[in-house]
Design an enzyme around this catalytic site. Structure first.
Site, PDB file in Angstrom:
ATOM      1  N   VAL A  82       0.833  -1.204   0.000  1.00  0.00           N
ATOM      2  CA  VAL A  82       0.000   0.000   0.000  1.00  0.00           C
ATOM      3  C   VAL A  82       0.867   1.252   0.000  1.00  0.00           C
ATOM      4  O   VAL A  82       0.597   2.219  -0.724  1.00  0.00           O
ATOM      5  CB  VAL A  82      -0.962  -0.004   1.203  1.00  0.00           C
ATOM      6  CG1 VAL A  82      -1.809   1.262   1.222  1.00  0.00           C
ATOM      7  CG2 VAL A  82      -1.859  -1.237   1.160  1.00  0.00           C
TER       8      VAL A  82
ATOM      9  N   THR B 205       2.519  -7.792   9.490  1.00  0.00           N
ATOM     10  CA  THR B 205       1.469  -8.468   8.726  1.00  0.00           C
ATOM     11  C   THR B 205       1.685  -9.969   8.555  1.00  0.00           C
ATOM     12  O   THR B 205       0.910 -10.616   7.847  1.00  0.00           O
ATOM     13  CB  THR B 205       1.338  -7.828   7.327  1.00  0.00           C
ATOM     14  OG1 THR B 205       2.605  -7.896   6.657  1.00  0.00           O
ATOM     15  CG2 THR B 205       0.896  -6.372   7.437  1.00  0.00           C
TER      16      THR B 205
ATOM     17  N   TYR C 205      -2.441 -11.456  15.390  1.00  0.00           N
ATOM     18  CA  TYR C 205      -2.455 -10.367  14.414  1.00  0.00           C
ATOM     19  C   TYR C 205      -3.738  -9.551  14.520  1.00  0.00           C
ATOM     20  O   TYR C 205      -3.699  -8.321  14.637  1.00  0.00           O
ATOM     21  CB  TYR C 205      -2.307 -10.940  13.001  1.00  0.00           C
ATOM     22  CG  TYR C 205      -2.575  -9.926  11.906  1.00  0.00           C
ATOM     23  CD1 TYR C 205      -1.675  -8.900  11.660  1.00  0.00           C
ATOM     24  CD2 TYR C 205      -3.724 -10.004  11.126  1.00  0.00           C
ATOM     25  CE1 TYR C 205      -1.920  -7.964  10.662  1.00  0.00           C
ATOM     26  CE2 TYR C 205      -3.981  -9.079  10.131  1.00  0.00           C
ATOM     27  CZ  TYR C 205      -3.075  -8.055   9.901  1.00  0.00           C
ATOM     28  OH  TYR C 205      -3.327  -7.132   8.915  1.00  0.00           O
TER      29      TYR C 205
ATOM     30  N   TRP D  11      -7.585  -8.675   2.455  1.00  0.00           N
ATOM     31  CA  TRP D  11      -7.008  -9.471   1.375  1.00  0.00           C
ATOM     32  C   TRP D  11      -6.265  -8.606   0.357  1.00  0.00           C
ATOM     33  O   TRP D  11      -6.529  -8.669  -0.852  1.00  0.00           O
ATOM     34  CB  TRP D  11      -8.098 -10.286   0.693  1.00  0.00           C
ATOM     35  CG  TRP D  11      -8.799 -11.288   1.539  1.00  0.00           C
ATOM     36  CD1 TRP D  11      -8.863 -11.321   2.909  1.00  0.00           C
ATOM     37  CD2 TRP D  11      -9.571 -12.413   1.087  1.00  0.00           C
ATOM     38  NE1 TRP D  11      -9.625 -12.389   3.319  1.00  0.00           N
ATOM     39  CE2 TRP D  11     -10.073 -13.079   2.241  1.00  0.00           C
ATOM     40  CE3 TRP D  11      -9.901 -12.903  -0.158  1.00  0.00           C
ATOM     41  CZ2 TRP D  11     -10.870 -14.229   2.157  1.00  0.00           C
ATOM     42  CZ3 TRP D  11     -10.697 -14.039  -0.256  1.00  0.00           C
ATOM     43  CH2 TRP D  11     -11.172 -14.700   0.888  1.00  0.00           C
TER      44      TRP D  11
END
Length: 303
Positions: free
Chosen positions: A12, A61, A124, A149
């Site tokens: 991102v 992540t 997480y 996702w």
């Protein structure tokens, strides 16, 4: 307008460098410049740069590895966002932050809205939820985007894993009872840019206001359906030498593919609040996947 972007080398963050550029001076930091595990470094860099906007695209992540590294996951996903929020509040800056569908337990039969009860199943998910709470408790201006996702041409993700396996294997088994929306990193960055423009011109936050939005692509699918689509599209594109065909991808249940971290069965996010507030419509993920495959094919052929 000075924008501090954290996580510039991630899926991102890489896209955000372009979508944020029209809004002001972007100072993009990767782990080498600002490791979120170093809370003192976070405070010092924010105080040194004094940004107007902080965009946090960095996170821990590795969902399964977090089960064996809970302290590190907590520091990066929970404590670090709290520090960013405290420093943003001190400056009067706006904090934009990304969270996850994994803060839900997946037991709901329909898409989740922002106000639904949470119930993370993994370290997480729990640490990401704690990060949301720390931001909201800091009392500054913030926007939290929950997404799901994520995939893109940059970094590691499910699409690249499936492509690698499709070159190596003639059959593959993928879980078919977890449903969610594959969300392109490019789409996340575009919507962030549009949202930032809206927040600056006409939909500005009140002092101390924190907003929460679900942000995911349209058309939820299972992991198995997603994998079959990836292989089908890559098989039609030049540059991919795949042994695997879509019909050779077998649907299995989560119980047949145990992982260290449990995943929610239902990861569908209701994005109507975001669409209404920002005048947007969430797009289908498939055109973004097609474009990603084109870019990967060009890269493989040396272009």
């Amino acid at each position: 307008m000075r924008i501090l972007l954290l996580g510039k080398d991630g899926q991102v963050g890489w896209q955000l460098q372009r979508s944020l550029a029209p809004h002001g001076e972007v100072i993009a930091c990767g782990r080498a410049q600002c490791d979120l595990a170093d809370l003192g470094r976070i405070r010092s860099i924010v105080r040194e740069l004094r940004p107007t906007i902080i965009v946090n695209a960095a996170a821990y992540t590795a969902v399964d590895r977090a089960e064996s590294e809970p302290d590190l996951a907590h520091r990066i996903n929970a404590e670090a966002p709290g520090v960013l929020a405290e420093e943003a509040a001190r400056l009067g800056a706006l904090l934009l932050h990304y969270s996850t569908d994994y803060i839900f337990d997946g037991a709901k039969a329909v898409p989740y809205v922002e106000g639904d009860l949470t119930g993370p199943l993994s370290v997480y998910g729990r640490t990401k939820l704690e990060g949301e709470a720390a931001i909201q408790a800091a009392g500054g201006k913030s926007v939290i985007f929950r997404t799901s996702w994520v995939f893109g041409a940059r970094g590691n993700n499910f699409v690249k894993t499936i492509l690698r396996l499709a070159r190596e294997k003639e059959t593959l088994s993928v879980v078919d009872d977890q449903i969610g929306s594959p969300t392109p990193a490019a789409m996340l960055a575009t919507v962030t840019g549009v949202g930032l423009a809206m927040l600056r011109h006409g939909a500005a936050l009140e002092e101390g206001e924190s907003r929460l939005y679900h942000l995911a692509a349209a058309r939820p699918v299972s992991w198995c359906e997603f994998a079959r689509t990836i292989v089908a599209l890559a098989g039609q594109a030049p540059g991919f030498d795949l042994r695997l065909r879509p019909e050779a991808i077998n649907a299995i249940g989560s119980a047949d593919y145990p992982t260290p971290a449990r995943r929610p069965m239902n990861s569908r996010l209701d994005c109507r609040r975001l669409e209404k507030d920002f005048g947007l419509q969430m797009p289908d993920w498939q055109p973004y996947l097609e474009r990603m495959l084109q870019l990967l094919a060009l890269k493989q052929n040396g272009y």
